[in-house]
Design an enzyme around this catalytic site. Structure first.
Site, PDB file in Angstrom:
ATOM      1  CB  CYS A  31       3.266   0.615  -5.273  1.00 45.86           C
ATOM      2  SG  CYS A  31       4.035  -0.064  -6.738  1.00 45.86           S
ATOM      3  N   GLY A  59       0.064   4.812  -2.421  1.00 50.58           N
ATOM      4  CA  GLY A  59      -0.560   3.532  -2.133  1.00 50.58           C
ATOM      5  C   GLY A  59      -1.008   3.453  -0.696  1.00 50.58           C
ATOM      6  CG  ASN A 133       5.725   2.689  -9.091  1.00 51.73           C
ATOM      7  OD1 ASN A 133       4.553   2.409  -9.319  1.00 51.73           O
ATOM      8  ND2 ASN A 133       6.211   3.903  -9.276  1.00 51.73           N
ATOM      9  N   GLY A 134       4.845  -0.258 -10.868  1.00 51.35           N
ATOM     10  CA  GLY A 134       4.566  -0.358 -12.291  1.00 51.35           C
ATOM     11  C   GLY A 134       3.758  -1.585 -12.633  1.00 51.35           C
ATOM     12  CB  CYS A 269       3.304   8.005 -16.206  1.00 50.67           C
ATOM     13  SG  CYS A 269       1.566   8.283 -15.802  1.00 50.67           S
ATOM     14  CE1 TYR A 275      -5.255  12.829  -7.492  1.00 48.05           C
ATOM     15  CE2 TYR A 275      -4.596  10.659  -8.298  1.00 48.05           C
ATOM     16  CZ  TYR A 275      -5.264  11.449  -7.373  1.00 48.05           C
ATOM     17  OH  TYR A 275      -5.926  10.859  -6.339  1.00 48.05           O
ATOM     18  CB  CYS A 415      -3.241   3.359 -17.532  1.00 53.65           C
ATOM     19  SG  CYS A 415      -1.473   3.262 -17.139  1.00 53.65           S
TER      20      CYS A 415
END
Length: 488
Positions: A31, A59, A133-134, A269, A275, A415
């Site tokens: 997200c 997202g 987010n996460g 990350c 990407y 992940c």
């Protein structure tokens, strides 16, 4: 094709191709978040809408906006893309000086309206909304403990776990900031949060800094966002990135910072550069576009080839392809054209029309590739399905040779921090060698960027990186089974 793949490798590829005929061979970020505190007359809901539009790539399953209207929190959220969910009437109804927004891609958490964000709760000290987010690695354990104590959950995502902890610690704390510090000592994992209270906008980044969060400014007003491209969308000036373990508090008196304890090494990350992030964004001070160009340059040095044309798989492979072309001297051109109008509601073709389904999304530019030896640059191969189909599409368009080059190492491990790769069985590089992957895809050659080369690409980065998906070494202890853990 399958004659070259034996035993478990045959079964892996055969079963995977049956399951995933049309999905692009990419990991999905969970997200994007945004928040704004207006000290003037800014239309916070509309600006949040623009920002979420800019973050839509993070997202595409649900989106929402919450605002503070004179101490009362109003919100609207639903399943779908940002422009599908919001219209003039809805935006005009969301008035307030503080707003937060969220776009979501579900990973292991269910894709449903109750899991969409921002999440809004009422508790003893008032109302609170949060966008996350996460992914937490200890959410299941905390949830179980809270349920044993009588807490009832309305969703299956770990964001609600965080909200419940904040509300509980708030009862024994002098203020919400003190409660958040206590919560950060309890939760483990990746999280960039924006929190809306009746009088404050709060931003939080986890101690490892796994997920990005930055600060912007519009005159005397402040904004928080997952990426700088969202700041650009609302004409906000970039101020800086939120530091790992930092709590940003924005209120009428201005912005203040609380720095909590952080580990010796941070772990952003690395896939943000490969990407996830938009190429026009800066993550922790580094241009995403420039990092991808450098990856392409290093890829050309590590895996040279004689060819007539270089191109990237749209969109994230384009910058790396430019770098490969610059370093190798092989001309760059368009080789694949992406249909930008394929959305969430695309009806997949039936059995027997599978190749057409892929061509609707990506198709070869025959004028460019016919009779050529081509180098196709992509950012990663996760499951391997799309790569095989793209090679065949290029051959059907007349390409003499198709050489695949990947601007990251083989993706071999799941992940646990908010990406939809929950087990090694989904990852082709965990099951097959590079040569077996080459044969499966039908490419004439295949080369991956080394981990050493990749880590040199975000030139000038101030942070360390999480490379667990390549090495299996994570910045913290992770659960044995990622599929049991719901994502925010």
């Amino acid at each position: 094709m399958f004659d070259v793949i034996r035993g478990k490798h045959f079964n892996y590829v055969h079963n995977l191709l049956k399951k995933d005929e049309f999905g692009f061979d990419k990991p999905k970020e969970e997200c994007g978040v945004f928040g704004i505190y207006s000290k003037g007359n800014l239309d916070t809901a509309r600006l949040t809408y623009y920002a979420l539009y800019a973050l839509q790539h993070r997202g595409q399953e649900s989106a929402g906006i919450a605002v503070n209207n004179g101490g009362t929190l109003l919100f609207h959220k639903d399943m779908g893309l940002v422009p599908e969910i919001f219209n003039e009437k809805i935006l005009n109804s969301l008035k307030g000086k503080i707003a937060i927004g969220h776009v979501r891609y579900s990973t292991t958490g269910a894709s449903s309206r109750e899991n969409s964000q921002p999440m809004v709760i009422k508790y003893k000290n008032g109302q609170m909304a949060m966008a996350h987010n996460g992914n937490l690695v200890n959410a299941a354990k905390i949830r179980e403990k809270l349920e044993e104590e009588g807490i009832i959950f309305q969703s299956t995502i770990d964001s609600e776990v965080i909200l419940n902890l904040i509300s509980r610690f708030r009862l024994t704390s002098n203020n919400i900031e003190e409660a958040i510090v206590k919560v950060m000592k309890e939760i483990k994992g990746a999280y960039s949060l924006v929190i809306l209270t009746p009088n404050k906008l709060i931003g939080i980044r986890d101690p490892h800094g796994i997920r990005p969060l930055c600060i912007g400014r519009i005159d005397d007003s402040y904004v928080l966002a997952s990426e700088t491209c969202a700041l650009d969308a609302v004409d906000a000036e970039y101020v800086r990135d939120v530091n790992p373990g930092e709590i940003i508090v924005i209120e009428e008196s201005g912005m203040t910072s609380i720095q909590t304890e952080v580990p010796e090494k941070t772990a952003l990350c690395i896939f943000e550069y490969i990407y996830f992030a938009r190429p026009d964004s800066y993550i922790d001070g580094v241009s995403v576009h420039r990092a991808r160009i450098e990856a392409g340059r290093r890829l050309a040095r590590e895996h040279p080839v004689e060819a007539d044309l270089v191109f990237g798989v749209p969109d994230s492979g384009v910058s790396a392809a430019l770098g490969y072309s610059m370093e190798s001297g092989i001309p760059y051109d368009l080789g694949l054209i992406k249909n930008k109008y394929i959305g969430r509601t695309f009806i997949q073709p039936e059995q027997g029309q599978r190749e057409s389904g892929v061509k609707i999304k990506l198709n070869a530019l025959k004028e460019a590739v016919n009779g050529k030896r081509v180098v196709m640059i992509d950012d990663s191969i996760v499951r391997g399905t799309t790569s095989k189909r793209l090679v065949q599409i290029l051959r059907d368009a007349g390409a003499k040779e198709v050489h695949m080059r990947i601007s990251s190492p083989p993706y071999m491990y799941p992940c646990f921090f908010g990406v939809d790769t929950s087990s090694r069985s989904q990852l082709i590089a965990a099951e097959c060698s590079v040569e077996e992957i080459r044969k499966m895809t039908g490419a004439d050659s295949l080369g991956y960027l080394s981990l050493e080369g990749l880590l040199k690409t975000p030139v000038g980065a101030k942070c360390g990186f999480c490379t667990g998906c390549f090495t299996g070494k994570y910045p913290m202890e992770v659960p044995k089974d990622a599929s049991k853990y719901s994502c925010g």
